[in-house]
Every structure is written in C-alpha cells, then in structure tokens.
Design an enzyme around this catalytic site. Structure first.
Site, short mmCIF file in Angstrom:
data_model
loop_
_atom_site.label_atom_id
_atom_site.label_comp_id
_atom_site.label_asym_id
_atom_site.label_seq_id
_atom_site.Cartn_x
_atom_site.Cartn_y
_atom_site.Cartn_z
N LEU A 22 0.35 -0.95 -0.16
CA LEU A 22 -0.31 -0.16 -0.25
C LEU A 22 0.87 1.46 -0.10
O LEU A 22 0.73 2.68 -0.66
CB LEU A 22 -1.03 -0.39 1.09
CG LEU A 22 -1.56 -1.12 1.31
CD1 LEU A 22 -2.82 -0.89 2.90
CD2 LEU A 22 -3.04 -0.99 0.06
N THR A 27 10.48 4.47 7.45
CA THR A 27 11.06 3.35 8.49
C THR A 27 10.20 2.42 8.64
O THR A 27 10.48 1.14 8.75
CB THR A 27 10.09 4.23 9.60
OG1 THR A 27 8.35 4.53 9.28
CG2 THR A 27 10.90 5.90 10.15
N VAL A 30 3.63 -0.54 3.89
CA VAL A 30 2.38 -0.43 4.71
C VAL A 30 1.70 -1.94 3.39
O VAL A 30 1.27 -1.27 2.38
CB VAL A 30 2.00 0.21 5.06
CG1 VAL A 30 0.15 0.15 5.30
CG2 VAL A 30 2.23 1.22 6.18
N ASP A 142 6.27 15.08 10.48
CA ASP A 142 6.14 14.89 9.12
C ASP A 142 4.67 14.79 8.53
O ASP A 142 4.76 14.14 8.32
CB ASP A 142 6.30 13.22 9.39
CG ASP A 142 7.72 12.34 7.72
OD1 ASP A 142 7.52 13.57 7.45
OD2 ASP A 142 7.25 11.24 8.08
#
Length: 805
Positions: A22, A27, A30, A142
């Site tokens: 996705l 980091t 998904v 962010d």
C-alpha cells in the site's frame, strides 16, 4: 504455491502478502492484510532494518502515540502484534482504501489541485486531527500529503485521516526538541538547514514547526504543486533554503524558472488553482500565516485553529449571471443580506454590474435587498440579471488556443525517452481533464440557461396577473371619483346662486377650485387611465408569445452538449490509460524492439485521442453553447422589453394613484372651503335679520320676537343642510331669494309669511336633503375603500418581488 508462501506473512491474528504493498516510507512498508478470524481487511505496517536499529525508546513512541490518540481523523490502531517468523513488531491499523493524498494529487485529474469541496473537506479533517494531537500535547513532525489517508466510509462519505506517527512525540507548545525528522520539501527552513544542508546550529525547535508543514501541504493540495520550487528541484538545495528564508511577509510561493534566474514571488494562488476567487481570498491569509519564517510573525496553533474555524463558518452561495453567461461562488456568513451579495457582484473582479441594476431571482421570485442570502444547491443557483442590459454573450468560457497539448510524438531528448514520455503523457492527461471540466461546466450552463426563461417569465406573469386582476377595480375607482366630483360640483353651483341672491358682489372661490379639479380629472387622471388600459392588454398577449417561443428551442442544444460531455469522459479515460502505460516505462532509458513498438503505438494513441478531444471541445461543445446563447439572446431581447414594460406599468399605476390622491385632497379642501362659505352666508343672513328685528322691536310684541327667532333658526338650519348639496339647496335658494325685497331690505313679516307658505313642504325638503347627503357619503366611503384596496395590492405586489425595477 511456494512463491505465494514466501510472500505471505502472519501474526497471531492477521495474515498479509508482501506483494500487496500500500505504501513505503523511510521506516518501513504498509501492506494489505486480513483478520484470520473475521476476514476484515486491514493495513499492516512492518518496520525495515533501519527502523529496527533505532533506540527502543524511539521505536516505542509510535506505539504509545497511536495507543493514546482516538479520533475520527486519525488512523485507528487495531492491534500491535509480532510477525510470526521474525518476531518483529507490526502495527495493525484500519485500512484507508482511498489511498494517500500524495497518490491522489499524483493523478492527472488533480494536477492543478483538488476541487473546492474536496479541499475544504481535507482542511476541516486535517485541522480536526491536529487539534486532537495538540490537545494530547503531541507533535507529528512529518506532516505531508503522503501521511494523510482517505478513508471511504460505508455511507460513501470520505474521511481524511492522519497517519505515520513514526516521528511523533509528546511535546508542549513551549517545549523544544533537537532531533531531525521529516520530508525535506515540507520541512521548516531551520530544520531544513540542519537536516539537509548539514549546517551546524545549537538552536532547538518547537511544536510550531508542524504549522510550516501544514502550510506547504495545504498549498500543495490547493494547487497541485509545491509552493517553493528552485530550478532543478531537490538538487538545488541552497536555492531552496534561500527562497524559504528570504521571502517577505505575506508571500506564499517562490519559483525559480531558470538556472541562477530570478525568483518569481507570489502573494496569491496561481491562476490554474481550481478554488473559487472568493475561497482563495480566505485561504491566502491562512497560508501566509502558516508559511512564516520570522519567529516574531510565526503563528500559534490557536491562530491556525481559529482561522480554519472562521473559514469553515462561511457557506457557499452560487450565482449565475445571465448577461455574461458566467457563474460565481461566494463564501459568506449565514446572517448576511442580499444587499451584501449585490455589493460583491458589483466589483470589477466579478460581474461588474451596478447594485441598482441587479435583479436577483430564485424559485420564481425576486430576492429583496433586506432579506437573508439563500444558500442554494449548485445546480439551482441564484439567477442574476442586469436590468439595464438587453444583450447576452458568453464570457470567454472557451477561447481559441486555450488548451494546447504537447507534441508527444516529437522527441527532444534521447538520453531518457521513458522519463520524457511519462512527463509529456501526464501533461496530456492533465490538459484532457481540464477540457473535461470545461465540458461539465458547459453542461451546467445549458441547465442554467434553460432555467432563465422560467425564472424571468415568473416575474412577468406575476406582474401581468396583478395588473389584470386590478384593472376592473381601478376602473370602478375612477368612476366613483367622477361621481363624487359631480356631486360637489352641484353643491358649489347652489352655493353660487345663494351668494348671488344675498350679495351679487361676492365671488365664490370654491367654484374656481372645483373647475380646476374637474380639469385635472378629465385631462390628466382619466386620460392616463384610458392610455394605460390597452397597454395592460398588450403585455398579456406578449407574455403568451414568449412562453411558446422558448419551449420549442433549447432541448436539442442541451442534448448535443450532454453527448459531447459523455464523449469527453470516455476520451479522458483512454488518455489516462495511455499515461499509466507510458509511466511504467518511466525508468527505461531504452526499450527492446517489441516493447519499443508498443511504446510508440501508445504515444500515437494518446496523440489521436488528444486531437479528438480538442475537436470535440471546439466543434461540438463550444458551437452548441454559442448557438444556445444566441437563441437566449434573441428571446431575452423581447423578454427584457416585457419585463421593463410590466415594471413601467406598475410605475404608471403608482403615479395614477398619486394623482388621484392629490385630486381627492383638493376635493376635500374644496368641501371644507364650501362649508365655510355656507357658514358665512348664514352669518350674514342672521346679521341682517337681527338688524331689522332691532328696528321693529318697539312696535312688535314678545310673541312676534319669538316667531322671528324661530324663522331665523329654520333658515340657518336649511342653509347648513344646503352646504352638503342635493335638493336641500333649492329650499335655501327659495327662502333667501324671497327674503330680499326690491330695495334689498328684509322684513320680519315677509319672512314669516314665506316660512308659513313653505311649512308644508319643509319636511319633504329636509328628507330629500338627507337622502342626497347619504348617497354622497356612501359614494365617498366606497371610493376610499377601493383606493385603499388598490394601494394595498400594489404595495404587496412590489414587496413580494413583482419584478418591477
């Protein structure tokens, strides 16, 4: 099967496939997953090796933040589990099937930003999510379109949610932090200097840095582009820092178009922005406050939330101007009046129609200045007409060379054909969607144009109906006034005769006044009414012709535009398919023989569809809309005459009533003057009688004195009754005529003889006089009631939006 097994991952309660990506970030990644127990589709975030190398406290922050927050506009954390094989932590979250805002903005349909309603929805949800974070003393660090997800609810509504709290932490607004997080295009300039330019600095940062990221994000969403763009993009890092730190207060964008070139500063959103000018006026100060580098001028979160609340408190009002075929959207407060809306439409930036000339119609009635603004649906706008203009023309909705596609078949570079073709195909798709929006607007304009005759005719028909309904009443009113003048003329004639008998030298002023009243009535009032009657009949016939003319014309043009709009949707979809195909070859510097042939065929396909779309725009949509406007212009010329004429008839009717009012006032003054003249004659007669009575007092007894007094009283009463007109004046004339002798001396004996002679007829004369008075009073009362009724109806017609102007 083995390949599938290698891509499958699972935890205690969930399973996912690493091919179903996705999104990816710094980091981790998904994936789309599923509950082992319920089959619920979820999003599974796994962390990469770099993320695993972070201190445990840093890793734990994201878990803790997501565990604390609970808000509709923040992605919900469902569970924290461990991947069965690696034992690494994974986050199980609700799935946002609409994708991220970054992907939405990357779609060619949104190359110039989101549509107005969608932008406001993002603004509302972003502010609500941030408000919840600040209430929890959490800073995101962010914020960007890629970390705002679109969730599609079961009812079909869209909900935007904040996600990716890998850099988030708890921080009071007055606290500071030193660590560096974020995406460079969205970083506050101070953080950019340290994180990107590696400049040494001992300065710490506050939670306000999120506000800068919000400002850049909102600009990106509103325009489809970043606000600060050095030539060369990310590579030109020093220029990026220079643009963001040297911009003046109020500037919201800075663009460098060439290497070492000047910076183009702007305090407004670009012309390509899809937001209405009214909304841009409210968004621009918000962006200027958020994109403030100077610490003295930096906004607080409270200022941000207050500004967003103020913007969202405004509601859109949709107006369609007939005379220039243009639509306007205004964001105003719910308590504003129509007069305020008219003031906005009088400006040069909008319709530029003077307030006095603006006629607003909705739901088949005129909107009055002092009533609240109506918040209508976009497909049922307020109709605006310039009451002084008789022509209609299209206001540059479609102009020649307005849309120009790049020549995708020509190659200007051989170094990276895939990159070049991907960019040009996206540009083609972006322009195609602009044409599609023009086709949609043209279809809306056809619908609006079809509403115009209905709205205008409602005003004209309303005026004509009222005029016809009260035509008979006006006629009866004038007839009644004529009878009243005749009655007063008769009493004035009797007064003159009485006055001549007593003193021929006396001039009756009332006679002159009545003559003037009769002249005004016949030469002005009655003449005007006779001229007004055929006009009312003529406009009724004109209205019937207007209705028949329009009903047979617009359908064919609306069908042509609707068909062309459907074709534009189809061609846009095909052009987008070609962009998707060419985008896959973006990273290819060279293609093999078969792939190269398919690549070129796709370019030919997109070029052909672009040309079809251009022809569709100018030969079908533009031509059909212009022809429809020409028909409306032809119809409106006659409709405008009828509309103006109906208004003029109301003005003439108003002036007619004012003339009648003045005549009635003069008539009342004459009646009062006539009463005074009668009283004067009575006093004169009484004085003469008293004088003769004194001369005969010595030779007459008390009975004769009483008899003469009774006679005087009778004469006085009859003269009073004569002042009201009718047959009673004849009695007054007979008595006064016989009271005078040949040498102008009155004697008591003659008066007594005359009274005795007329005693038998006295009762009958008095009854006739009373009957004449009763008829006159009844006529006056009826006349006044009719006049009051007509005044009330005319005032009511104007107040209810009769269309008079």
């Amino acid at each position: 099967m083995a390949l599938v097994d290698r891509n499958l991952r699972s935890s205690v309660n969930y399973i996912w496939n690493t091919n179903a990506v996705l999104g990816k970030g710094a980091t981790g990644s998904v994936y789309q997953g599923m509950s082992k127990h319920t089959g619920e589709i979820v999003a599974v975030k796994s962390f990469n090796h770099l993320s695993q190398m972070r201190p445990y406290e840093v890793q734990r922050r994201e878990y803790e933040v997501l565990s604390k927050v609970n808000h509709e506009n923040i992605v919900k954390l469902l569970a924290i589990e461990e991947e069965s094989e690696s034992q690494n932590k994974v986050l199980i979250m609700e799935l946002c099937t609409g994708g991220s805002l970054f992907n939405i903005l990357d779609d060619p349909a949104n190359s110039f930003g989101l549509e107005e309603n969608e932008f406001l929805l993002v603004l509302k949800h972003l502010a609500a999510g941030m408000k919840h974070l600040r209430d929890m003393n959490i800073i995101h660090r962010d914020l960007k379109p890629g970390n705002i997800m679109k969730f599609l609810a079961e009812d079909g509504n869209s909900i935007y949610k904040l996600t990716d709290f890998g850099a988030a932490r708890e921080l009071e607004e007055d606290q500071q932090f030193m660590s560096l997080y974020g995406t460079e295009e969205y970083l506050h300039p101070e953080i950019y200097a340290r994180a990107v330019l590696r400049k040494p600095a001992a300065k710490s940062f506050s939670a306000k840095v999120d506000l800068w990221s919000i400002g850049v994000t909102l600009f990106h969403i509103a325009t489809g582009s970043l606000p600060f763009r050095p030539y060369g993009g990310r590579k030109n890092k020093e220029m990026m820092h220079k643009i963001t730190t040297e911009k003046q207060k109020g500037i919201i964008s800075g663009i460098q178009h060439s290497d070492n070139g000047d910076i183009e500063w702007n305090a407004n959103l670009p012309k390509t922005c899809l937001l209405s000018p009214s909304l841009q006026e409210k968004i621009t100060p918000l962006l200027a406050g958020l994109l403030e580098y100077n610490p003295k001028n930096m906004w607080t979160f409270d200022q941000f939330f207050k500004s967003v609340t103020h913007i969202l408190s405004h509601k859109p009002v949709y107006v369609f101007c007939v005379n220039n075929i243009c639509d306007y959207t205004f964001y105003i407060q719910p308590n504003e009046k129509i007069s305020n809306l008219k003031t906005r439409l009088a400006s040069k930036e909008t319709a530029c129609i003077p307030v006095a000339n603006q006629l607003m119609i909705h739901n088949k009635r005129e909107l009055l200045d002092d009533e609240p603004v109506m918040f209508v649906a976009p497909d049922q706008p307020i109709i605006l007409i310039n009451s002084k203009a008789t022509s209609i023309k299209v206001n540059n909705l479609i102009t020649s060379n307005q849309f120009k596609f790049p020549d995708i078949l020509s190659q200007t570079s051989t170094s990276n054909i895939g990159e070049q073709d991907a960019q040009q195909s996206k540009a083609c798709a972006s322009i195609a969607y602009c044409i599609q929006r023009t086709a949609v607007k043209s279809q809306h304009y056809c619908n609006f144009i079809n509403q115009v005759p209905q709205q205008v005719m409602s005003l004209i028909e309303g005026n004509v109906k009222l005029l016809n309904e009260k035509r008979e009443s006006c006629s009866h009113l004038i007839e009644s006034l004529r009878d009243q003048i005749e009655y007063i003329s008769g009493t004035t004639l009797n007064l003159s005769k009485c006055s001549d008998k007593i003193d021929p030298r006396t001039t009756i002023k009332v006679s002159t006044e009545i003559h003037e009243i009769r002249t005004n009535f016949s030469d002005k009032l009655e003449k005007t009414w006779k001229e007004l009657l055929p006009k009312i009949i003529d406009i009724s016939k004109r209205v019937e012709n207007l209705v028949d003319r329009w009903q047979s014309e617009p359908g064919v043009f609306h069908a042509r535009v609707s068909k062309a709009r459907a074709r534009s949707d189809y061609l846009c979809a095909r052009i987008k398919e070609s962009w998707v195909f060419l985008h896959k070859n973006k990273s290819s510097r060279s293609l093999g023989g078969y792939e190269s042939q398919l690549h070129h065929l796709e370019k030919m396909r997109i070029d052909a569809n672009c040309k079809k779309l251009i022809r569709l725009l100018y030969e079908d949509i533009h031509q059909a809309l212009n022809e429809l406007v020409e028909r409306l212009d032809d119809w409106y010329n006659d409709a405008h005459v009828a509309l103006v004429q109906s208004g003029c008839l109301f003005d003439e009717l108003s002036r007619l009533m004012k003339s009648r009012d003045r005549i009635l006032e003069q008539l009342n003054d004459s009646i009062e003057s006539q009463h005074l003249q009668w009283q004067k004659l009575i006093n004169q007669l009484a004085y003469m009688t008293q004088l003769n009575f004194s001369q005969q007092q010595a030779s007459n007894n008390i009975d004769e004195t009483n008899s003469s007094s009774n006679v005087i009283d009778r004469v006085t009463n009859m003269a009073d009754m004569g002042s009201s007109g009718g047959n009673g004046n004849k009695l007054g004339l007979n008595l006064i005529s016989n009271l005078q002798s040949s040498d102008s001396h009155l004697s008591i004996e003659k008066v007594n003889i005359e009274c005795a002679h007329n005693q038998d007829n006295l009762v009958e004369e008095i009854q006739n006089l009373k009957e004449a008075q009763r008829r006159l009073c009844a006529s006056l009362s009826e006349n006044q009631n009719l006049f009051s009724e007509l005044v009330s109806i005319t005032i009511s017609a104007k107040n209810s939006g009769s269309g008079q102007y």
